[in-house]
Design an enzyme around this catalytic site. Structure first.
Site, PDB file in Angstrom:
ATOM      1  N   ARG A   1     -20.565  21.070  13.292  1.00  8.37           N
ATOM      2  CA  ARG A   1     -21.916  21.457  13.708  1.00  8.37           C
ATOM      3  C   ARG A   1     -22.010  22.952  13.971  1.00  8.37           C
ATOM      4  O   ARG A   1     -22.997  23.595  13.636  1.00  8.37           O
ATOM      5  CB  ARG A   1     -22.310  20.677  14.968  1.00  8.37           C
ATOM      6  CG  ARG A   1     -23.731  20.995  15.418  1.00  8.37           C
ATOM      7  CD  ARG A   1     -24.128  20.215  16.671  1.00  8.37           C
ATOM      8  NE  ARG A   1     -25.501  20.538  17.032  1.00  8.37           N
ATOM      9  CZ  ARG A   1     -25.872  21.597  17.729  1.00  8.37           C
ATOM     10  NH1 ARG A   1     -24.964  22.447  18.164  1.00  8.37           N
ATOM     11  NH2 ARG A   1     -27.127  21.825  18.015  1.00  8.37           N
TER      12      ARG A   1
ATOM     13  N   LYS B   1     -34.681   6.671  16.831  1.00 11.31           N
ATOM     14  CA  LYS B   1     -35.247   7.479  15.746  1.00 11.31           C
ATOM     15  C   LYS B   1     -36.427   6.757  15.114  1.00 11.31           C
ATOM     16  O   LYS B   1     -36.357   5.544  14.875  1.00 11.31           O
ATOM     17  CB  LYS B   1     -34.201   7.717  14.648  1.00 11.31           C
ATOM     18  CG  LYS B   1     -32.970   8.479  15.067  1.00 11.31           C
ATOM     19  CD  LYS B   1     -31.954   8.508  13.939  1.00 11.31           C
ATOM     20  CE  LYS B   1     -30.649   9.176  14.390  1.00 11.31           C
ATOM     21  NZ  LYS B   1     -29.562   8.987  13.407  1.00 11.31           N
TER      22      LYS B   1
ATOM     23  N   CYS C   1     -18.397  41.427  44.003  1.00  5.73           N
ATOM     24  CA  CYS C   1     -18.606  42.867  44.222  1.00  5.73           C
ATOM     25  C   CYS C   1     -19.066  43.193  45.638  1.00  5.73           C
ATOM     26  O   CYS C   1     -19.187  44.369  45.991  1.00  5.73           O
ATOM     27  CB  CYS C   1     -19.598  43.423  43.211  1.00  5.73           C
ATOM     28  SG  CYS C   1     -21.290  42.842  43.459  1.00  5.73           S
TER      29      CYS C   1
ATOM     30  N   PHE D   1       0.844  -1.207   0.000  1.00  6.11           N
ATOM     31  CA  PHE D   1       0.000   0.000   0.000  1.00  6.11           C
ATOM     32  C   PHE D   1       0.873   1.247   0.000  1.00  6.11           C
ATOM     33  O   PHE D   1       0.664   2.168  -0.788  1.00  6.11           O
ATOM     34  CB  PHE D   1      -0.923  -0.008   1.218  1.00  6.11           C
ATOM     35  CG  PHE D   1      -1.916   1.122   1.242  1.00  6.11           C
ATOM     36  CD1 PHE D   1      -3.193   0.965   0.708  1.00  6.11           C
ATOM     37  CD2 PHE D   1      -1.583   2.354   1.790  1.00  6.11           C
ATOM     38  CE1 PHE D   1      -4.110   2.005   0.717  1.00  6.11           C
ATOM     39  CE2 PHE D   1      -2.485   3.402   1.806  1.00  6.11           C
ATOM     40  CZ  PHE D   1      -3.759   3.225   1.265  1.00  6.11           C
ATOM     41  N   ASP D   2       1.878   1.272   0.893  1.00  6.74           N
ATOM     42  CA  ASP D   2       2.756   2.444   0.997  1.00  6.74           C
ATOM     43  C   ASP D   2       3.553   2.660  -0.286  1.00  6.74           C
ATOM     44  O   ASP D   2       3.776   3.799  -0.704  1.00  6.74           O
ATOM     45  CB  ASP D   2       3.710   2.284   2.184  1.00  6.74           C
ATOM     46  CG  ASP D   2       2.980   2.360   3.517  1.00  6.74           C
ATOM     47  OD1 ASP D   2       1.841   2.886   3.536  1.00  6.74           O
ATOM     48  OD2 ASP D   2       3.524   1.876   4.528  1.00  6.74           O
TER      49      ASP D   2
ATOM     50  N   CYS E   1     -22.057  38.748  47.563  1.00  8.08           N
ATOM     51  CA  CYS E   1     -21.416  38.400  46.288  1.00  8.08           C
ATOM     52  C   CYS E   1     -19.902  38.322  46.458  1.00  8.08           C
ATOM     53  O   CYS E   1     -19.286  39.264  46.979  1.00  8.08           O
ATOM     54  CB  CYS E   1     -21.776  39.445  45.222  1.00  8.08           C
ATOM     55  SG  CYS E   1     -20.937  39.165  43.642  1.00  8.08           S
TER      56      CYS E   1
ATOM     57  N   TYR F   1     -24.254   8.432  10.440  1.00  6.84           N
ATOM     58  CA  TYR F   1     -25.516   7.952  11.013  1.00  6.84           C
ATOM     59  C   TYR F   1     -26.788   8.605  10.479  1.00  6.84           C
ATOM     60  O   TYR F   1     -27.870   8.292  10.941  1.00  6.84           O
ATOM     61  CB  TYR F   1     -25.493   8.089  12.535  1.00  6.84           C
ATOM     62  CG  TYR F   1     -25.178   9.471  13.067  1.00  6.84           C
ATOM     63  CD1 TYR F   1     -25.999  10.560  12.816  1.00  6.84           C
ATOM     64  CD2 TYR F   1     -24.033   9.679  13.836  1.00  6.84           C
ATOM     65  CE1 TYR F   1     -25.719  11.812  13.305  1.00  6.84           C
ATOM     66  CE2 TYR F   1     -23.734  10.940  14.340  1.00  6.84           C
ATOM     67  CZ  TYR F   1     -24.581  11.995  14.072  1.00  6.84           C
ATOM     68  OH  TYR F   1     -24.298  13.238  14.559  1.00  6.84           O
TER      69      TYR F   1
ATOM     70  N   LYS G   1     -25.025   5.921  20.610  1.00  7.80           N
ATOM     71  CA  LYS G   1     -24.717   7.357  20.567  1.00  7.80           C
ATOM     72  C   LYS G   1     -23.211   7.518  20.778  1.00  7.80           C
ATOM     73  O   LYS G   1     -22.711   7.420  21.905  1.00  7.80           O
ATOM     74  CB  LYS G   1     -25.493   8.111  21.651  1.00  7.80           C
ATOM     75  CG  LYS G   1     -25.317   9.622  21.571  1.00  7.80           C
ATOM     76  CD  LYS G   1     -26.197  10.324  22.587  1.00  7.80           C
ATOM     77  CE  LYS G   1     -26.087  11.837  22.447  1.00  7.80           C
ATOM     78  NZ  LYS G   1     -24.728  12.330  22.726  1.00  7.80           N
TER      79      LYS G   1
ATOM     80  N   GLU H   1     -29.778   3.036  17.777  1.00 10.93           N
ATOM     81  CA  GLU H   1     -28.373   3.209  17.412  1.00 10.93           C
ATOM     82  C   GLU H   1     -27.553   3.574  18.645  1.00 10.93           C
ATOM     83  O   GLU H   1     -28.080   4.183  19.583  1.00 10.93           O
ATOM     84  CB  GLU H   1     -28.208   4.336  16.385  1.00 10.93           C
ATOM     85  CG  GLU H   1     -29.068   4.200  15.149  1.00 10.93           C
ATOM     86  CD  GLU H   1     -29.067   5.473  14.315  1.00 10.93           C
ATOM     87  OE1 GLU H   1     -28.110   6.268  14.432  1.00 10.93           O
ATOM     88  OE2 GLU H   1     -30.029   5.677  13.566  1.00 10.93           O
TER      89      GLU H   1
ATOM     90  N   GLU I   1     -20.321  11.183  13.304  1.00 11.83           N
ATOM     91  CA  GLU I   1     -19.520  11.574  14.466  1.00 11.83           C
ATOM     92  C   GLU I   1     -18.064  11.233  14.198  1.00 11.83           C
ATOM     93  O   GLU I   1     -17.745  10.119  13.772  1.00 11.83           O
ATOM     94  CB  GLU I   1     -20.021  10.800  15.696  1.00 11.83           C
ATOM     95  CG  GLU I   1     -19.759  11.480  16.999  1.00 11.83           C
ATOM     96  CD  GLU I   1     -20.758  12.585  17.313  1.00 11.83           C
ATOM     97  OE1 GLU I   1     -20.609  13.207  18.372  1.00 11.83           O
ATOM     98  OE2 GLU I   1     -21.664  12.850  16.506  1.00 11.83           O
TER      99      GLU I   1
ATOM    100  N   LYS J   1     -29.497   8.571  27.681  1.00 13.48           N
ATOM    101  CA  LYS J   1     -28.152   8.611  28.235  1.00 13.48           C
ATOM    102  C   LYS J   1     -28.001   7.519  29.305  1.00 13.48           C
ATOM    103  O   LYS J   1     -28.880   7.351  30.145  1.00 13.48           O
ATOM    104  CB  LYS J   1     -27.874   9.985  28.866  1.00 13.48           C
ATOM    105  CG  LYS J   1     -27.801  11.124  27.857  1.00 13.48           C
ATOM    106  CD  LYS J   1     -26.615  10.963  26.927  1.00 13.48           C
ATOM    107  CE  LYS J   1     -26.315  12.232  26.166  1.00 13.48           C
ATOM    108  NZ  LYS J   1     -25.613  13.247  26.933  1.00 13.48           N
TER     109      LYS J   1
ATOM    110  N   ASP K   1     -19.644   9.226  21.191  1.00  9.72           N
ATOM    111  CA  ASP K   1     -19.266  10.430  21.932  1.00  9.72           C
ATOM    112  C   ASP K   1     -18.069  11.101  21.266  1.00  9.72           C
ATOM    113  O   ASP K   1     -16.928  10.941  21.676  1.00  9.72           O
ATOM    114  CB  ASP K   1     -18.937  10.045  23.384  1.00  9.72           C
ATOM    115  CG  ASP K   1     -18.867  11.271  24.285  1.00  9.72           C
ATOM    116  OD1 ASP K   1     -19.367  12.331  23.878  1.00  9.72           O
ATOM    117  OD2 ASP K   1     -18.322  11.155  25.396  1.00  9.72           O
TER     118      ASP K   1
ATOM    119  N   SER L   1     -29.725  19.645  18.029  1.00 10.53           N
ATOM    120  CA  SER L   1     -29.333  18.656  19.038  1.00 10.53           C
ATOM    121  C   SER L   1     -30.558  17.824  19.410  1.00 10.53           C
ATOM    122  O   SER L   1     -31.695  18.220  19.177  1.00 10.53           O
ATOM    123  CB  SER L   1     -28.781  19.359  20.279  1.00 10.53           C
ATOM    124  OG  SER L   1     -29.726  20.286  20.769  1.00 10.53           O
ATOM    125  N   LEU L   2     -30.323  16.658  19.997  1.00  9.89           N
ATOM    126  CA  LEU L   2     -31.420  15.777  20.401  1.00  9.89           C
ATOM    127  C   LEU L   2     -31.850  16.064  21.827  1.00  9.89           C
ATOM    128  O   LEU L   2     -31.035  16.467  22.662  1.00  9.89           O
ATOM    129  CB  LEU L   2     -30.975  14.308  20.302  1.00  9.89           C
ATOM    130  CG  LEU L   2     -30.660  13.774  18.908  1.00  9.89           C
ATOM    131  CD1 LEU L   2     -30.237  12.313  19.000  1.00  9.89           C
ATOM    132  CD2 LEU L   2     -31.860  13.901  17.997  1.00  9.89           C
TER     133      LEU L   2
ATOM    134  N   CYS M   1     -21.319  44.509  38.666  1.00 19.99           N
ATOM    135  CA  CYS M   1     -20.623  43.295  39.119  1.00 19.99           C
ATOM    136  C   CYS M   1     -19.807  42.742  37.947  1.00 19.99           C
ATOM    137  O   CYS M   1     -20.391  42.362  36.915  1.00 19.99           O
ATOM    138  CB  CYS M   1     -21.639  42.265  39.600  1.00 19.99           C
ATOM    139  SG  CYS M   1     -20.892  40.767  40.275  1.00 19.99           S
TER     140      CYS M   1
END
Length: 665
Positions: free
Chosen positions: A133, A284, A406, A34-35, A403, A221, A112, A110, A169, A308, A114, A80-81, A427
């Site tokens: 995105r 989905k 301030c 290949f190379d 605070c 996906y 998810k 499916e 992803e 999740k 990350d 986003s979902l 502040c």
């Protein structure tokens, strides 16, 4: 064989062998072969630049020339979902879909992954653009970097649409991530927190040769386009796999809720054996036709949801509690901990949310505390190991009264858990937070400015509020630390360009409490300019769709402050679009003025969301439930029996798609 024929043959061979090795895991030749072929092609392309091709296999090695990214608008917004963390919420999602469709449907299950989201556009079988995105409406063109990822095809094979978009992803495998961190550790450089951050950071490098060395991977996906092969999402991805794309082999169609739960339970454990990071399951509706009819909310599709996995938990020591002030003045307590490994990241700090949480946990400095990552993203303390307490335990944690920035006395509004610093105009974190919100992509989108630059300008006294940005000149900032003449000019150009941002986004940029993107759009359609809004009373505000008393009171409070009114006057003088332009009103009529309309059923000509927009554009109001005040129901096929019965009972008119389109034509 001519030189051109030899080059074409080598390119075709290398594309095929790349696909066999990286996607199918079934190499036909050795790495050396290949190379050798790759080197031969590189030499021929170097000798014959007239045969240059942006999609040649040699593009995968990258270039060491730095390149800035340009922003590209997404043809289809990348939303986003909605997230869920319990099986009961999955059941609610399933039942909502069932009720809305009133016909049989399949769910595609499916994993998810990350990583970092990417949108790829192909024309005539060749990759022409890869865009991140970004803010969902537009992202950065990272095509040169994506071409170095060997699991993303540059040239397709088989029978494919002439033009389409595929989303997926980009990931850094665990093995590559760990090796990269070992190298960084040896050089005494900061480590990547997790594979997602490593993949995202790598994709945004300006040197594509370094990107190529990082060995990123990708799973695709979702397919989008006008001429897709199938109505089924699952079937489209099977077709895409045949064109050369790497799709997940772990997708499964479910025909019942129980099959969905079987998939979730299996992968809750089995995912830990995968070579890449996952943080949940995506569900989905499989039919693209049904997806279109279900439509979207302001932020996410109604036809998909992300489940999740339950968060991992670790035990570590609480060393102290510090307090952060946000742009709205909300004060958040932060636990500072002994470092602990959790879901692939090192956790040193965790949110304690508010005073009630602290009191409920009975926290003491030195306690051994349980830390979880809510949705495997934000660390939080969920409990205390009180059996581990000793005589050496520190003082009880008590929420502060003033605070930390301030010194103003904190207040707590009735019915709210958070404490607030009321000093919103003086502040420092609130001022800087408001400026950072103002310049953000979804607001004024001022290029070249970020939190660090805002902080520097504020510390040097160059800006004290958002209006001060429009007084800056290149000479004011070109000699500042890490700035330079070119950067200064870009910032000033970005500030000047923001004067073209439409009214609705300027309203959002002001940072009025509870006025998000959707509410800002509603307000911009209801008032001609900022002066009308400033003089509106409570009744007029409440009559606007989706604006209740809480939002209305917040708007009134904002304009009651003389400093805010002064700021608005200054912003008006800079030329900002604090009024509705003629082009913003194009396509609007009053044909449905004063009418409340319910949408129900499955449609042919437009999606539900498109019909909602048409109703609003013609002066009507979308309502979710039928009542005596409903003017008529826009009724599609398979309208729910309960709504149908209620409509007949109340004598509400049912209007078909064609009748409705004729009415507003």
């Amino acid at each position: 064989m001519t030189v051109k024929e030899k080059i074409d043959q080598l390119r075709a061979d290398l594309h095929r062998h790349n696909y066999n090795y990286y996607v199918l895991n079934a190499p036909e030749i050795s790495d050396k072969e290949f190379d050798d072929r790759m080197r031969e092609l590189q030499e021929l392309e170097k000798e014959h630049p007239e045969y240059q091709d942006d999609n040649s296999p040699t593009m995968r090695v990258g270039s060491d020339l730095n390149k800035n990214f340009t922003q590209v608008a997404h043809k289809y917004p990348m939303l986003s979902l909605g997230n869920t963390y319990s099986e009961s919420e999955v059941t609610d999602f399933y039942d909502r879909v069932k009720k809305a469709l009133n016909e049989d449907f399949e769910i595609c299950c499916e994993l998810k992954y990350d990583g970092t989201s990417i949108s790829l556009t192909y024309e005539n079988g060749k990759l022409v653009r890869a865009v991140t995105r970004g803010d969902g409406e537009k992202g950065d063109d990272v095509t040169d970097n994506v071409k170095t990822i060997r699991t993303i095809p540059l040239v397709l094979h088989g029978s494919y649409p002439e033009l389409f978009e595929i989303r997926g992803e980009i990931l850094m495998p665990w093995e590559v991530f760990e090796e990269l961190n070992r190298e960084k550790e040896a050089r005494e450089e900061p480590l990547f927190a997790n594979p997602r951050n490593a993949a995202s950071g790598t994709l945004k490098l300006q040197n594509s040769a370094i990107v190529a060395s990082r060995k990123l991977d990708a799973y695709l996906y979702y397919l989008l386009g006008e001429e897709l092969p199938c109505d089924g999402h699952y079937e489209n991805l099977q077709a895409a796999a045949g064109w050369g794309f790497k799709t997940s082999e772990h997708m499964k169609k479910a025909h019942s809720l129980e099959e969905v739960f079987e998939y979730i339970r299996y992968w809750d454990t089995e995912r830990k054996n995968l070579p890449v990071a996952t943080d949940g399951i995506v569900l989905k509706v499989n039919s693209m036709r049904q997806q279109k009819n279900l439509g979207f909310t302001a932020k996410s599709p109604r036809w998909a949801i992300a489940y999740k996995f339950q968060a991992e938990r670790a035990l570590t020591r609480l060393n102290k509690v510090t307090y952060q002030v946000g742009r709205t003045g909300a004060v958040t307590p932060v636990a500072n901990l002994d470092p602990v490994q959790l879901s692939g990241t090192i956790v040193k700090r965790a949110s304690l949310h508010n005073a009630d949480i602290i009191e409920g946990l009975d926290l003491h400095i030195g306690d051994m505390v349980y830390v979880e990552k809510g949705g495997e993203i934000i660390p939080k303390i969920t409990g205390v190991d009180k059996d581990a307490r000793s005589m050496l335990i520190g003082e009880k944690v008590k929420f502060i009264t003033h605070c930390p920035e301030c010194g103003s006395k904190l207040i707590r509004y009735e019915g709210e858990a958070a404490h607030y610093c009321p000093n919103e105009t003086s502040c420092p974190p609130q001022i800087k937070g408001k400026i950072e919100h103002f310049i953000s992509r979804k607001a004024m989108n001022i290029d070249g400015l970020g939190p660090e630059t805002v902080d520097m300008f504020y510390r040097l006294g160059l800006i004290k509020n958002t209006a001060d940005l429009y007084q800056l000149t290149a000479d004011d900032i070109k000699n500042l630390d890490r700035m330079g003449e070119k950067s200064a000019e870009n910032i000033i150009k970005g500030i000047e360009a923001s004067k073209e941002v439409p009214f609705e986004r300027v309203l959002f940029a002001l940072g009025i409490r509870f006025v998000g993107e959707t509410v800002a759009k509603k307000i911009a359609k209801s008032f001609n300019d900022i002066d009308e809004l400033e003089n509106a009373n409570l009744e007029k505000l409440i009559n606007i769709d989706e604006i209740g008393e809480k939002i209305a009171q917040s708007i009134l409070t904002y304009f009651a402050n003389p400093l805010n009114r002064e700021l608005i006057e200054r912003l008006k003088s800079t030329g900002l679009q604090l009024y509705r332009r003629e082009e913003d009103l194009s396509g609007y009529t009053d044909k449905l003025a004063g009418q409340s309309i319910v949408i129900s059923g499955v449609f042919t000509h437009h999606s539900r969301d498109e019909y909602k927009e048409l109703i609003e554009k013609n002066g009507g109001k979308n309502v979710g439930s039928i009542s005596a005040k409903t003017s008529f129901i826009l009724a599609g096929e398979n309208m729910g029996p309960a709504k149908l019965e209620k409509a007949h009972k109340l004598g509400i008119k049912l209007m078909s798609e064609d009748e409705f389109l004729t009415l507003i034509s």
